[in-house]
Design a protein around this motif. Structure first.
Motif, mmCIF file in Angstrom:
data_model
loop_
_atom_site.group_PDB
_atom_site.id
_atom_site.type_symbol
_atom_site.label_atom_id
_atom_site.label_comp_id
_atom_site.label_asym_id
_atom_site.label_seq_id
_atom_site.Cartn_x
_atom_site.Cartn_y
_atom_site.Cartn_z
ATOM 1 N N PRO A 59 -0.202 8.072 -3.714
ATOM 2 C CA PRO A 59 -1.082 8.444 -2.588
ATOM 3 C C PRO A 59 -2.567 8.528 -2.940
ATOM 4 C CG PRO A 59 0.914 9.756 -2.535
ATOM 5 C CD PRO A 59 0.957 8.960 -3.818
ATOM 6 N N GLY A 60 -2.913 9.101 -4.084
ATOM 7 C CA GLY A 60 -4.318 9.208 -4.462
ATOM 8 C C GLY A 60 -4.952 7.850 -4.717
ATOM 9 N N VAL A 61 -4.225 6.970 -5.377
ATOM 10 C CA VAL A 61 -4.705 5.613 -5.656
ATOM 11 C C VAL A 61 -4.875 4.853 -4.346
ATOM 12 C CG1 VAL A 61 -4.123 3.412 -6.764
ATOM 13 C CG2 VAL A 61 -3.662 5.578 -7.950
ATOM 14 N N ARG A 62 -3.898 4.992 -3.467
ATOM 15 C CA ARG A 62 -3.949 4.326 -2.164
ATOM 16 C C ARG A 62 -5.178 4.782 -1.383
ATOM 17 N NH1 ARG A 62 0.152 6.838 1.118
ATOM 18 N NH2 ARG A 62 1.602 5.913 -0.352
ATOM 19 N N GLU A 86 2.469 6.034 5.532
ATOM 20 C CA GLU A 86 3.320 7.126 5.032
ATOM 21 C C GLU A 86 4.760 6.954 5.509
ATOM 22 O OE1 GLU A 86 2.944 9.574 2.852
ATOM 23 O OE2 GLU A 86 0.960 8.787 2.416
ATOM 24 N N PHE A 87 4.933 6.549 6.762
ATOM 25 C CA PHE A 87 6.272 6.306 7.305
ATOM 26 C C PHE A 87 6.954 5.188 6.517
ATOM 27 C CE2 PHE A 87 9.087 3.897 10.129
ATOM 28 C CZ PHE A 87 9.993 4.884 10.468
ATOM 29 N N LEU A 115 0.827 -1.211 0.000
ATOM 30 C CA LEU A 115 0.000 0.000 0.000
ATOM 31 C C LEU A 115 0.860 1.259 0.000
ATOM 32 C CD1 LEU A 115 -2.829 -1.025 2.490
ATOM 33 C CD2 LEU A 115 -3.076 -0.601 0.033
ATOM 34 N N SER A 116 1.952 1.229 0.741
ATOM 35 C CA SER A 116 2.824 2.410 0.824
ATOM 36 C C SER A 116 3.499 2.707 -0.508
ATOM 37 C CB SER A 116 3.895 2.218 1.901
ATOM 38 O OG SER A 116 4.947 1.391 1.435
ATOM 39 N N ASN A 117 3.596 1.706 -1.361
ATOM 40 C CA ASN A 117 4.274 1.835 -2.644
ATOM 41 C C ASN A 117 3.343 2.329 -3.753
ATOM 42 O OD1 ASN A 117 6.859 1.556 -3.801
ATOM 43 N ND2 ASN A 117 6.261 -0.341 -4.805
ATOM 44 N N LYS A 118 2.071 2.501 -3.421
ATOM 45 C CA LYS A 118 1.108 3.014 -4.396
ATOM 46 C C LYS A 118 1.109 4.542 -4.383
ATOM 47 C CE LYS A 118 -2.365 -0.432 -5.108
ATOM 48 N NZ LYS A 118 -2.063 -0.322 -6.508
ATOM 49 N N GLY A 169 10.792 2.901 2.813
ATOM 50 C CA GLY A 169 10.962 1.853 1.809
ATOM 51 C C GLY A 169 11.136 0.477 2.427
ATOM 52 N N PHE A 170 10.685 0.336 3.655
ATOM 53 C CA PHE A 170 10.868 -0.902 4.419
ATOM 54 C C PHE A 170 9.765 -0.979 5.455
ATOM 55 C CE2 PHE A 170 12.902 -3.031 8.146
ATOM 56 C CZ PHE A 170 13.151 -4.262 7.573
#
Length: 199
Positions: free
Chosen positions: A99-102, A128-129, A94-97, A134-135
């Motif tokens: 922001p609007g799509v997420r 967001e964190f 989810l964090s890799n999507k 990236g982890f």
């Protein structure tokens, strides 16, 4: 679900249903093919079981896994489905999507809407964190004595919403910090991106 079947020798094999799922999207079949050698190396390097998952709606689906050679090990069910909101892999994807799509995905999910407003805010801050880091790492929310760590593969521009993860047992005599898996996971993800041609 019947994604995995037990064979006559007591081992496991993928069911036709799992092959149909993978072959319905050729990119998933290719992802599994490319992931298996990298996951084997990741398991060998870390001494832990690892797995590959993809996002489907607001659930992750385990597409591939490699078991640790340890006598006592944690194994995640192949074909298993878990909430993306309560798993390290799910939050990583989810964090890799974008922001609007997420946000659109979360807003359309009853599971997210059922959360109290403060819990929704906390989850969004956590995602967001993870996006900045990236982890993703945490104590497992469904099984005590387990730590999880994950990194994403792909993202919005690649059309692949996937993560690789390690779920490790931690005990009084063998404490595991999920941060110790960060570098091996990042190396594995880099290998997969290179092999799949994902920037």
């Amino acid at each position: 679900r019947r994604y995995v079947l037990r064979d006559e020798a007591g081992g496991y094999r993928l069911s036709l249903r799992m092959y149909q799922l993978a072959n319905a999207q050729p990119s998933l079949a290719r992802l599994i093919e490319v992931a298996m050698p990298a996951l084997r190396e990741l398991s060998r390097t870390t001494g832990e079981s690892c797995h590959l998952s993809v996002l489907e709606g607001l659930e992750i689906v385990i597409l591939a896994r490699v078991e640790s050679s340890n006598r006592v090990r944690l194994v995640v069910e192949l074909g298993g489905r878990f909430s993306a909101l309560t798993t390290v892999s799910g939050r990583m994807i989810l964090s890799n999507k974008e922001p609007g799509v997420r946000q659109e995905l979360l807003d359309s999910a009853p599971e997210f809407q059922r959360l109290k407003p403060k819990d929704r805010r906390a989850l969004l801050e956590r995602i967001e964190f993870i996006a900045r880091e990236g982890f993703s790492a945490a104590k497992d929310e469904s099984v005590s004595g387990v730590v999880d760590a994950a990194v994403a593969i792909g993202g919005s521009s690649s059309g692949i919403d996937a993560a690789i993860a390690i779920a490790a047992l931690t005990t009084e005599s063998r404490r595991r910090d999920p941060q110790e898996f960060r570098h091996p996971l990042e190396e594995c993800a880099k290998t997969l991106r290179d092999r799949l041609g994902i920037p």
